[in-house]
Design a protein around this motif. Sequence first.
Motif, mmCIF file in Angstrom:
data_model
loop_
_atom_site.group_PDB
_atom_site.id
_atom_site.type_symbol
_atom_site.label_atom_id
_atom_site.label_comp_id
_atom_site.label_asym_id
_atom_site.label_seq_id
_atom_site.Cartn_x
_atom_site.Cartn_y
_atom_site.Cartn_z
ATOM 1 N N UNK A 109 0.837 -1.230 -0.202
ATOM 2 C CA UNK A 109 -0.090 -0.081 0.090
ATOM 3 C C UNK A 109 0.782 1.440 0.094
ATOM 4 N N UNK A 110 0.465 2.393 -0.568
ATOM 5 C CA UNK A 110 0.916 3.528 -0.515
ATOM 6 C C UNK A 110 1.468 3.970 0.981
ATOM 7 N N UNK A 111 0.353 3.767 1.849
ATOM 8 C CA UNK A 111 0.493 4.080 3.271
ATOM 9 C C UNK A 111 1.813 3.110 3.910
ATOM 10 N N UNK A 112 1.929 2.259 3.416
ATOM 11 C CA UNK A 112 3.174 1.230 3.954
ATOM 12 C C UNK A 112 4.388 1.974 3.341
ATOM 13 N N UNK A 113 4.283 2.277 2.064
ATOM 14 C CA UNK A 113 5.626 2.969 1.409
ATOM 15 C C UNK A 113 5.950 4.245 2.075
ATOM 16 N N UNK A 114 4.875 4.980 2.589
ATOM 17 C CA UNK A 114 5.055 6.108 3.499
ATOM 18 C C UNK A 114 5.755 6.026 4.734
ATOM 19 N N UNK A 115 5.588 4.878 5.284
ATOM 20 C CA UNK A 115 6.089 4.379 6.507
ATOM 21 C C UNK A 115 7.561 3.828 6.446
ATOM 22 N N UNK A 116 7.682 3.291 5.200
ATOM 23 C CA UNK A 116 9.161 2.950 5.010
ATOM 24 C C UNK A 116 9.970 4.116 4.725
ATOM 25 N N UNK A 117 9.527 5.028 3.824
ATOM 26 C CA UNK A 117 10.440 6.434 3.876
ATOM 27 C C UNK A 117 10.676 7.106 5.118
ATOM 28 N N UNK A 118 9.598 7.168 5.749
ATOM 29 C CA UNK A 118 10.053 8.072 7.139
ATOM 30 C C UNK A 118 10.596 7.128 8.194
ATOM 31 N N UNK A 119 10.782 6.004 8.022
ATOM 32 C CA UNK A 119 11.391 5.181 9.209
ATOM 33 C C UNK A 119 12.713 4.382 8.668
ATOM 34 N N UNK A 120 12.879 4.757 7.335
ATOM 35 C CA UNK A 120 14.277 4.031 7.046
ATOM 36 C C UNK A 120 15.380 5.024 7.573
ATOM 37 N N UNK A 121 16.658 4.295 7.425
ATOM 38 C CA UNK A 121 17.876 4.957 7.867
ATOM 39 C C UNK A 121 18.172 6.259 6.939
ATOM 40 N N UNK A 122 17.974 5.618 5.551
ATOM 41 C CA UNK A 122 18.017 6.541 4.376
ATOM 42 C C UNK A 122 17.744 5.993 3.230
ATOM 43 N N UNK A 123 17.399 6.677 2.065
ATOM 44 C CA UNK A 123 17.370 5.804 0.980
ATOM 45 C C UNK A 123 18.254 5.720 0.055
ATOM 46 N N UNK A 124 18.121 4.879 -0.859
ATOM 47 C CA UNK A 124 19.280 4.603 -2.183
ATOM 48 C C UNK A 124 18.779 4.366 -3.357
ATOM 49 N N UNK A 125 19.164 4.707 -4.535
ATOM 50 C CA UNK A 125 18.681 4.954 -5.672
ATOM 51 C C UNK A 125 19.938 4.712 -6.827
ATOM 52 N N UNK A 126 20.472 3.488 -7.147
ATOM 53 C CA UNK A 126 21.856 3.011 -7.860
ATOM 54 C C UNK A 126 21.339 2.951 -9.430
ATOM 55 N N UNK A 127 20.488 3.616 -9.868
ATOM 56 C CA UNK A 127 20.089 3.347 -11.379
ATOM 57 C C UNK A 127 21.026 4.017 -12.382
ATOM 58 N N UNK A 128 21.212 3.014 -13.279
ATOM 59 C CA UNK A 128 22.017 3.358 -14.405
ATOM 60 C C UNK A 128 21.346 4.546 -15.153
ATOM 61 N N UNK A 129 20.060 4.564 -15.507
ATOM 62 C CA UNK A 129 19.707 5.668 -16.611
ATOM 63 C C UNK A 129 18.146 5.761 -16.068
ATOM 64 N N UNK A 130 17.843 7.155 -15.972
ATOM 65 C CA UNK A 130 16.434 7.463 -15.751
ATOM 66 C C UNK A 130 16.055 8.606 -16.545
ATOM 67 N N UNK A 131 14.715 8.583 -16.918
ATOM 68 C CA UNK A 131 14.038 9.835 -17.576
ATOM 69 C C UNK A 131 13.857 10.706 -16.505
ATOM 70 N N UNK A 132 13.696 10.534 -15.089
ATOM 71 C CA UNK A 132 13.524 11.262 -13.976
ATOM 72 C C UNK A 132 14.005 11.094 -12.658
ATOM 73 N N UNK A 133 13.552 9.897 -12.197
ATOM 74 C CA UNK A 133 14.007 9.335 -10.996
ATOM 75 C C UNK A 133 13.105 9.772 -9.655
ATOM 76 N N UNK A 134 11.707 9.327 -10.054
ATOM 77 C CA UNK A 134 10.684 9.887 -9.211
ATOM 78 C C UNK A 134 11.052 9.383 -7.583
ATOM 79 N N UNK A 135 11.392 8.061 -7.507
ATOM 80 C CA UNK A 135 11.952 8.048 -5.743
ATOM 81 C C UNK A 135 12.691 8.798 -5.318
ATOM 82 N N UNK A 136 13.773 9.450 -5.919
ATOM 83 C CA UNK A 136 14.652 10.365 -5.351
ATOM 84 C C UNK A 136 13.840 11.606 -5.115
ATOM 85 N N UNK A 137 12.955 11.979 -5.669
ATOM 86 C CA UNK A 137 12.052 13.002 -5.504
ATOM 87 C C UNK A 137 11.189 12.780 -4.292
ATOM 88 N N UNK A 138 10.705 11.861 -4.543
ATOM 89 C CA UNK A 138 9.758 11.460 -3.239
ATOM 90 C C UNK A 138 10.425 11.432 -1.784
#
Length: 218
Positions: A109-138
């Motif tokens: 659920x979106x609500x579970x993803x919200x909890x993960x964002x708020x309670x993680x140590x930090x996020x990581x995004x190792x993509x080789x190529x993006x048109x944008x990269x929405x998880x970084x912005x989120x």
Amino acid sequence: MELFCSRLKIKTPETSVIRLGDDVAHFNKSVPVDRLVDKTFILCVGTIEIRKNHRILLDVWTHLRKELGDRTPILVLVGRHGWLIDELIYKMQNNPDLKRDVLWLRDILDQQIAWLYKNCLFTIYPSHYEGWGLPVAESLALGQICLASNSSSIPEIGGDLVQYFSPTDQEGLKDLLVSMINLTPNELQTQREKIQKNYKIYSWADTAKIVFSAVESL
């Protein structure tokens, strides 16, 4: 595009930069992921596919276990099954360290993803190529620290608020992760407060205005 037009001997059309919205209103409410309550984890959001470069995370996590032992945070992958990942799935299912240290969540659920964002140590995004990269912005819109690949459009999102790494430098990423994991809670919170103070959230209404303005200018 300029090269394509020159080869065809046609006029290069006008272009505009359109920043996508990262309004995270749908994350206002959060629901805990029971398996991760009271656990230390690092979050990676995005479809599990070859372009997203999850391979480097799995390789690095095996080295983190050797260096940090039981201090190794759980790597939480959130995303649906993509393409060309049979090798990654085999690794996650058959490497004892990865079976213990990596959790793959699909269709949550979106609500579970919200909890993960708020309670993680930090996020990581190792993509080789993006048109944008929405998880970084989120991540930034929610005031969370983000470590991200320095490729393609990603640096346009976070500027100097993101800590960047090369998506092909496994040793450099491992060293960056160790240094971040070793920070105190106060040091991590200072970084989050800097993001919360300086990151400008773009709504989809803002994006629409830019699109309309670009069209009207033609």
